[in-house]
Design an enzyme around this catalytic site. Structure first.
Site: not given
Ligand SMILES: Cc1cc2nc3c(=O)[nH]c(=O)nc-3n(C[C@H](O)[C@H](O)[C@H](O)COP(=O)(O)OP(=O)(O)OC[C@H]3O[C@@H](n4cnc5c(N)ncnc54)[C@H](O)[C@@H]3O)c2cc1C
Length: 164
Positions: A6, A14, A139
């Site tokens: 993100d 995701a 089909h």
């Molecule tokens: C409610 C919800 C529903 C969603 N549904 C969908 C869906 O249906 N389909 C889809 O494609 N996407 C969906 N998303 C979006 C998807 O979850 C994100 O795009 C994806 O998880 C991003 O992955 P990431 O690894 O960048 O971040 P994240 O999954 O947020 O992982 C980041 C990690 O870093 C950790 N972290 C943060 N700061 C620190 C630090 N200082 N030190 C150590 N660790 C840290 C956090 O705890 C977390 O575990 C949804 C999001 C939400 C909030």
């Protein structure tokens, strides 16, 4: 580019994060041929009518200088959608008129979020619309609407649904 998730762009999905993670790790391991292609990222809205897209819209493609050929097929003319009682929506395929390369696809309707993956991989493999137009799909199937779009690109409108 060895960044993922993100934090890298406004498109927060995701599967995008996981894909970018895979590319980043393969680069760390020296496998540079695994090149990221952001145009192949499917985007799906899981609403009452599923909405799915990949690649460029017709407007975006024209802005990029493409001469577009577009195939549009309504699920109203798809026998599987009719049988299932879910015949609202359409498939819209955007292609480069010069090369036949698929530039994008936009689907609204039943199982749009599943159907779009066919087109993701056709685009990744650089499959042209003439190849797709001559392929066999079973089909009745919702997927037939995708091949009919490719046929429209080649032969002009073949359905009875009015185009916008
Ligand atoms: C409610 C919800 C529903 C969603 N549904 C969908 C869906 O249906 N389909 C889809 O494609 N996407 C969906 N998303 C979006 C998807 O979850 C994100 O795009 C994806 O998880 C991003 O992955 P990431 O690894 O960048 O971040 P994240 O999954 O947020 O992982 C980041 C990690 O870093 C950790 N972290 C943060 N700061 C620190 C630090 N200082 N030190 C150590 N660790 C840290 C956090 O705890 C977390 O575990 C949804 C999001 C939400 C909030």
């Amino acid at each position: 580019m060895n960044t993922a998730g993100d934090i890298t762009s406004p498109l927060m999905l995701a599967h995008k994060s996981m894909y970018e993670g895979k590319v980043a790790v393969s680069h760390m391991l020296g496998e540079r041929e695994n090149v990221r292609n952001d145009k192949l990222m499917p985007k799906i809205i899981y609403s009452a009518y599923e909405v799915a897209s990949v690649g460029l819209t017709e407007d975006q493609a024209e802005d990029e200088g493409y001469d577009c050929a577009v195939g549009v097929v309504s699920f109203m003319s798809n026998p599987k959608a009719m049988d299932d009682g879910e015949d609202e929506g359409f498939v819209r395929l955007v292609a480069d008129r010069r090369t036949g390369n698929i530039l994008g696809c936009h689907i609204v309707g039943p199982h749009a979020g599943e159907l779009i993956h066919q087109v993701v991989h056709l685009m990744k493999a650089n499959i042209r619309t003439d190849f797709l137009a001559s392929s066999t799909f079973s089909h009745p199937s919702l997927s037939e609407s995708i091949v009919q779009c490719a046929m429209e690109v080649h032969y002009g409108p073949i359905g009875w649904v009015k185009r916008g």
